[in-house]
Design a protein around this motif. Sequence first.
Motif, PDB file in Angstrom:
ATOM      1  N   LEU A 198     -10.900  13.954   8.670  1.00 49.56           N
ATOM      2  CA  LEU A 198     -10.663  13.631   7.272  1.00 49.56           C
ATOM      3  C   LEU A 198      -9.608  14.566   6.709  1.00 49.56           C
ATOM      4  CD1 LEU A 198     -14.295  13.116   5.929  1.00 49.56           C
ATOM      5  CD2 LEU A 198     -12.598  11.378   6.475  1.00 49.56           C
ATOM      6  N   MET A 199      -8.850  14.064   5.755  1.00 47.00           N
ATOM      7  CA  MET A 199      -7.892  14.901   5.054  1.00 47.00           C
ATOM      8  C   MET A 199      -8.631  15.533   3.877  1.00 47.00           C
ATOM      9  SD  MET A 199      -4.189  13.843   3.586  1.00 47.00           S
ATOM     10  CE  MET A 199      -4.840  12.810   2.292  1.00 47.00           C
ATOM     11  N   VAL A 200      -8.732  16.838   3.896  1.00 46.44           N
ATOM     12  CA  VAL A 200      -9.488  17.548   2.862  1.00 46.44           C
ATOM     13  C   VAL A 200      -8.639  18.660   2.273  1.00 46.44           C
ATOM     14  CG1 VAL A 200     -11.762  17.031   3.810  1.00 46.44           C
ATOM     15  CG2 VAL A 200     -10.535  19.025   4.613  1.00 46.44           C
ATOM     16  N   SER A 201      -9.083  19.177   1.152  1.00 47.87           N
ATOM     17  CA  SER A 201      -8.379  20.255   0.471  1.00 47.87           C
ATOM     18  C   SER A 201      -8.480  21.538   1.289  1.00 47.87           C
ATOM     19  CB  SER A 201      -8.996  20.460  -0.912  1.00 47.87           C
ATOM     20  OG  SER A 201      -8.508  21.651  -1.479  1.00 47.87           O
ATOM     21  N   ARG A 202      -7.450  22.380   1.200  1.00 45.57           N
ATOM     22  CA  ARG A 202      -7.478  23.668   1.905  1.00 45.57           C
ATOM     23  C   ARG A 202      -8.588  24.572   1.368  1.00 45.57           C
ATOM     24  NH1 ARG A 202      -4.124  24.740   5.805  1.00 45.57           N
ATOM     25  NH2 ARG A 202      -2.240  23.506   6.006  1.00 45.57           N
ATOM     26  N   LEU A 203      -9.090  24.258   0.178  1.00 47.45           N
ATOM     27  CA  LEU A 203     -10.215  25.024  -0.356  1.00 47.45           C
ATOM     28  C   LEU A 203     -11.459  24.833   0.506  1.00 47.45           C
ATOM     29  CD1 LEU A 203      -9.745  24.264  -4.154  1.00 47.45           C
ATOM     30  CD2 LEU A 203      -9.175  26.381  -2.935  1.00 47.45           C
ATOM     31  N   ILE A 245       0.855  -1.177   0.000  1.00 46.80           N
ATOM     32  CA  ILE A 245       0.000   0.000   0.000  1.00 46.80           C
ATOM     33  C   ILE A 245       0.896   1.232   0.000  1.00 46.80           C
ATOM     34  CG2 ILE A 245      -1.716   1.317   1.292  1.00 46.80           C
ATOM     35  CD1 ILE A 245      -2.689  -1.362   2.436  1.00 46.80           C
ATOM     36  N   ILE A 246       0.674   2.111  -0.946  1.00 47.55           N
ATOM     37  CA  ILE A 246       1.473   3.326  -1.047  1.00 47.55           C
ATOM     38  C   ILE A 246       0.751   4.433  -0.293  1.00 47.55           C
ATOM     39  CG2 ILE A 246       2.433   5.032  -2.615  1.00 47.55           C
ATOM     40  CD1 ILE A 246       2.491   2.784  -4.743  1.00 47.55           C
ATOM     41  N   VAL A 247       1.413   4.989   0.716  1.00 45.76           N
ATOM     42  CA  VAL A 247       0.835   6.057   1.516  1.00 45.76           C
ATOM     43  C   VAL A 247       1.436   7.381   1.065  1.00 45.76           C
ATOM     44  CG1 VAL A 247       0.545   6.979   3.830  1.00 45.76           C
ATOM     45  CG2 VAL A 247       0.519   4.513   3.466  1.00 45.76           C
ATOM     46  N   ILE A 248       0.569   8.277   0.631  1.00 44.41           N
ATOM     47  CA  ILE A 248       1.015   9.594   0.199  1.00 44.41           C
ATOM     48  C   ILE A 248       0.890  10.538   1.385  1.00 44.41           C
ATOM     49  CG2 ILE A 248       0.610  11.488  -1.410  1.00 44.41           C
ATOM     50  CD1 ILE A 248      -0.617   9.397  -3.299  1.00 44.41           C
ATOM     51  N   PRO A 249       1.982  11.195   1.794  1.00 42.34           N
ATOM     52  CA  PRO A 249       1.916  12.087   2.959  1.00 42.34           C
ATOM     53  C   PRO A 249       1.037  13.300   2.689  1.00 42.34           C
ATOM     54  CG  PRO A 249       4.057  12.226   1.902  1.00 42.34           C
ATOM     55  CD  PRO A 249       3.315  11.125   1.218  1.00 42.34           C
ATOM     56  N   LEU A 250       0.672  13.975   3.761  1.00 40.33           N
ATOM     57  CA  LEU A 250      -0.175  15.163   3.679  1.00 40.33           C
ATOM     58  C   LEU A 250       0.484  16.187   2.765  1.00 40.33           C
ATOM     59  CD1 LEU A 250      -2.787  16.350   4.961  1.00 40.33           C
ATOM     60  CD2 LEU A 250      -1.292  17.451   6.622  1.00 40.33           C
ATOM     61  N   GLN A 251      -0.267  16.674   1.805  1.00 43.13           N
ATOM     62  CA  GLN A 251       0.258  17.644   0.854  1.00 43.13           C
ATOM     63  C   GLN A 251       0.040  19.064   1.393  1.00 43.13           C
ATOM     64  OE1 GLN A 251       1.721  16.401  -2.260  1.00 43.13           O
ATOM     65  NE2 GLN A 251       1.619  14.694  -0.810  1.00 43.13           N
ATOM     66  N   ALA A 252       0.766  20.014   0.824  1.00 42.92           N
ATOM     67  CA  ALA A 252       0.656  21.412   1.262  1.00 42.92           C
ATOM     68  C   ALA A 252      -0.724  21.980   0.981  1.00 42.92           C
ATOM     69  CB  ALA A 252       1.715  22.253   0.571  1.00 42.92           C
ATOM     70  N   THR A 253      -1.441  21.386   0.049  1.00 45.89           N
ATOM     71  CA  THR A 253      -2.769  21.886  -0.309  1.00 45.89           C
ATOM     72  C   THR A 253      -3.870  21.181   0.473  1.00 45.89           C
ATOM     73  OG1 THR A 253      -2.879  20.287  -2.108  1.00 45.89           O
ATOM     74  CG2 THR A 253      -2.054  22.481  -2.646  1.00 45.89           C
ATOM     75  N   GLU A 254      -3.493  20.402   1.490  1.00 44.23           N
ATOM     76  CA  GLU A 254      -4.476  19.635   2.261  1.00 44.23           C
ATOM     77  C   GLU A 254      -4.291  19.904   3.749  1.00 44.23           C
ATOM     78  OE1 GLU A 254      -4.582  15.749  -0.683  1.00 44.23           O
ATOM     79  OE2 GLU A 254      -3.106  15.861   0.917  1.00 44.23           O
ATOM     80  N   PHE A 255      -5.320  19.611   4.517  1.00 46.64           N
ATOM     81  CA  PHE A 255      -5.223  19.675   5.976  1.00 46.64           C
ATOM     82  C   PHE A 255      -6.132  18.605   6.565  1.00 46.64           C
ATOM     83  CE2 PHE A 255      -9.233  21.491   7.542  1.00 46.64           C
ATOM     84  CZ  PHE A 255      -9.824  21.893   6.347  1.00 46.64           C
ATOM     85  N   VAL A 256      -5.889  18.281   7.833  1.00 53.83           N
ATOM     86  CA  VAL A 256      -6.723  17.303   8.523  1.00 53.83           C
ATOM     87  C   VAL A 256      -7.699  18.062   9.404  1.00 53.83           C
ATOM     88  CG1 VAL A 256      -6.771  15.377  10.137  1.00 53.83           C
ATOM     89  CG2 VAL A 256      -4.908  15.576   8.489  1.00 53.83           C
TER      90      VAL A 256
END
Length: 94
Positions: A72-77, A55-66
């Motif tokens: 839930l991990m959602v977009s900063r929008l 399973i490939i886990v992609i770390p939290l991106q700069a455009t996302e927050f928890v």
Amino acid sequence: MAADYDAPRVNEDEAGVDTLVLERTGLHAPTIRDDSDGGLADIDSESWDNRDAEIIVIPLQATEFVCTGCFLMVSRLQLSPDHSHGTLCNDCAA
Ligand SMILES: [Zn+2]
């Protein structure tokens, strides 16, 4: 007459599909049902053979927050402008 559940089955067609899948895969998973047509979901043997796939886990991106409300991990929008209750998404802040 009481059923002998330990006796070997003579006819596989008499056994339920759920039982056959569990016997063949060696799993004790709950029944997987497809609600779209009320029947059983297609379970091909390859998907069960790959259950240990990496399973490939992609770390939290700069455009996302928890979200601190629903976790839930959602977009900063979707970040609520009201930060008085922590970092909430628009759904949780509503
Ligand atoms: Zn939320």
